[in-house]
Design a protein around this motif. Sequence first.
Motif, PDB file in Angstrom:
ATOM      1  N   UNK A  67       0.849  -1.201   0.000  1.00  0.00           N
ATOM      2  CA  UNK A  67       0.000   0.000   0.000  1.00  0.00           C
ATOM      3  C   UNK A  67       0.878   1.242   0.000  1.00  0.00           C
ATOM      4  N   UNK A  68       0.292   2.354  -0.407  1.00  0.00           N
ATOM      5  CA  UNK A  68       1.001   3.628  -0.406  1.00  0.00           C
ATOM      6  C   UNK A  68       2.048   3.706  -1.496  1.00  0.00           C
ATOM      7  N   UNK A  69       2.774   4.826  -1.496  1.00  0.00           N
ATOM      8  CA  UNK A  69       3.810   5.055  -2.506  1.00  0.00           C
ATOM      9  C   UNK A  69       5.118   5.405  -1.813  1.00  0.00           C
ATOM     10  N   UNK A  70       6.181   4.761  -2.259  1.00  0.00           N
ATOM     11  CA  UNK A  70       7.516   4.999  -1.731  1.00  0.00           C
ATOM     12  C   UNK A  70       8.404   5.490  -2.865  1.00  0.00           C
ATOM     13  N   UNK A  71       9.067   6.612  -2.647  1.00  0.00           N
ATOM     14  CA  UNK A  71      10.051   7.115  -3.603  1.00  0.00           C
ATOM     15  C   UNK A  71      11.437   6.763  -3.082  1.00  0.00           C
ATOM     16  N   UNK A  72      12.344   6.466  -4.005  1.00  0.00           N
ATOM     17  CA  UNK A  72      13.710   6.087  -3.651  1.00  0.00           C
ATOM     18  C   UNK A  72      14.681   6.863  -4.525  1.00  0.00           C
ATOM     19  N   UNK A  73      15.719   7.392  -3.882  1.00  0.00           N
ATOM     20  CA  UNK A  73      16.817   8.037  -4.618  1.00  0.00           C
ATOM     21  C   UNK A  73      18.111   7.314  -4.254  1.00  0.00           C
ATOM     22  N   UNK A  74      18.749   6.755  -5.265  1.00  0.00           N
ATOM     23  CA  UNK A  74      20.035   6.088  -5.068  1.00  0.00           C
ATOM     24  C   UNK A  74      21.130   7.141  -4.892  1.00  0.00           C
ATOM     25  N   UNK A  75      22.235   6.737  -4.283  1.00  0.00           N
ATOM     26  CA  UNK A  75      23.347   7.662  -4.089  1.00  0.00           C
ATOM     27  C   UNK A  75      23.881   8.211  -5.415  1.00  0.00           C
ATOM     28  N   UNK A  76      23.658   7.492  -6.520  1.00  0.00           N
ATOM     29  CA  UNK A  76      24.109   7.987  -7.830  1.00  0.00           C
ATOM     30  C   UNK A  76      23.137   9.008  -8.436  1.00  0.00           C
ATOM     31  N   UNK A  77      22.027   9.298  -7.729  1.00  0.00           N
ATOM     32  CA  UNK A  77      21.055  10.289  -8.198  1.00  0.00           C
ATOM     33  C   UNK A  77      19.851   9.714  -8.921  1.00  0.00           C
ATOM     34  N   UNK A  78      19.875   8.443  -9.282  1.00  0.00           N
ATOM     35  CA  UNK A  78      18.719   7.854  -9.969  1.00  0.00           C
ATOM     36  C   UNK A  78      17.556   7.721  -8.980  1.00  0.00           C
ATOM     37  N   UNK A  79      16.322   7.898  -9.497  1.00  0.00           N
ATOM     38  CA  UNK A  79      15.128   7.879  -8.658  1.00  0.00           C
ATOM     39  C   UNK A  79      14.037   7.024  -9.286  1.00  0.00           C
ATOM     40  N   UNK A  80      13.175   6.470  -8.422  1.00  0.00           N
ATOM     41  CA  UNK A  80      11.999   5.718  -8.874  1.00  0.00           C
ATOM     42  C   UNK A  80      10.947   5.763  -7.773  1.00  0.00           C
ATOM     43  N   UNK A  81       9.689   5.520  -8.162  1.00  0.00           N
ATOM     44  CA  UNK A  81       8.594   5.409  -7.205  1.00  0.00           C
ATOM     45  C   UNK A  81       7.984   4.017  -7.325  1.00  0.00           C
ATOM     46  N   UNK A  82       7.531   3.499  -6.187  1.00  0.00           N
ATOM     47  CA  UNK A  82       6.951   2.164  -6.119  1.00  0.00           C
ATOM     48  C   UNK A  82       5.617   2.238  -5.392  1.00  0.00           C
ATOM     49  N   UNK A  83       4.633   1.498  -5.903  1.00  0.00           N
ATOM     50  CA  UNK A  83       3.309   1.491  -5.307  1.00  0.00           C
ATOM     51  C   UNK A  83       2.745   0.085  -5.214  1.00  0.00           C
ATOM     52  N   UNK A  84       1.481  -0.027  -4.824  1.00  0.00           N
ATOM     53  CA  UNK A  84       0.857  -1.327  -4.608  1.00  0.00           C
ATOM     54  C   UNK A  84       1.031  -2.277  -5.794  1.00  0.00           C
ATOM     55  N   UNK A  85       1.478  -3.489  -5.469  1.00  0.00           N
ATOM     56  CA  UNK A  85       1.691  -4.515  -6.487  1.00  0.00           C
ATOM     57  C   UNK A  85       3.088  -4.538  -7.058  1.00  0.00           C
ATOM     58  N   UNK A  86       3.869  -3.474  -6.836  1.00  0.00           N
ATOM     59  CA  UNK A  86       5.240  -3.443  -7.352  1.00  0.00           C
ATOM     60  C   UNK A  86       6.154  -4.320  -6.507  1.00  0.00           C
ATOM     61  N   UNK A  87       7.151  -4.886  -7.157  1.00  0.00           N
ATOM     62  CA  UNK A  87       8.237  -5.595  -6.495  1.00  0.00           C
ATOM     63  C   UNK A  87       9.500  -4.823  -6.832  1.00  0.00           C
ATOM     64  N   UNK A  88      10.290  -4.502  -5.802  1.00  0.00           N
ATOM     65  CA  UNK A  88      11.487  -3.695  -6.037  1.00  0.00           C
ATOM     66  C   UNK A  88      12.728  -4.387  -5.495  1.00  0.00           C
ATOM     67  N   UNK A  89      13.836  -4.145  -6.179  1.00  0.00           N
ATOM     68  CA  UNK A  89      15.156  -4.588  -5.750  1.00  0.00           C
ATOM     69  C   UNK A  89      15.991  -3.326  -5.590  1.00  0.00           C
ATOM     70  N   UNK A  90      16.373  -3.029  -4.355  1.00  0.00           N
ATOM     71  CA  UNK A  90      17.117  -1.809  -4.064  1.00  0.00           C
ATOM     72  C   UNK A  90      18.468  -2.175  -3.467  1.00  0.00           C
ATOM     73  N   UNK A  91      19.559  -1.862  -4.148  1.00  0.00           N
ATOM     74  CA  UNK A  91      20.872  -2.141  -3.577  1.00  0.00           C
ATOM     75  C   UNK A  91      21.194  -1.142  -2.464  1.00  0.00           C
ATOM     76  N   UNK A  92      22.214  -1.429  -1.663  1.00  0.00           N
ATOM     77  CA  UNK A  92      22.627  -0.479  -0.631  1.00  0.00           C
ATOM     78  C   UNK A  92      22.970   0.872  -1.249  1.00  0.00           C
ATOM     79  N   UNK A  93      22.807   1.930  -0.437  1.00  0.00           N
ATOM     80  CA  UNK A  93      23.170   3.273  -0.884  1.00  0.00           C
ATOM     81  C   UNK A  93      21.989   4.045  -1.425  1.00  0.00           C
TER      82      UNK A  93
END
Length: 119
Positions: A67-93
Amino acid sequence: MASMQKKNFDKPDDVRNFDKGKVEVVTLGGVTFGRAVLEPGWRWSTCVKPLVKTKSCEAPHLQYHVAGTLAVRMDDGSEAEYGPGDVSLLPPGHDAWVVGNEAAVIIDISGMVNYAKPA
């Protein structure tokens, strides 16, 4: 012979509370699952960083977004948003924050062993 096992997030092995959120943790068969409930206004860099004292989140995450929406910014500056039903793989940093007025609920199957434990 191995036997079946069952645990429930209603009775977690551990609960870690932090500003605007919490993580409930259960471990089965050597795998630690975490259920994060992150309230509007939650941001890793302001709510968890003061506990763990690292530059950015160093936990690798493999997550299912409930549920809800999560935004992520990697240390390299790349960004993405994830919401219900999404599966995400986020490396450290990375940094992350809740977008909008709904709590983000996330099931994590790789990064919660030490998540939000004080340094």
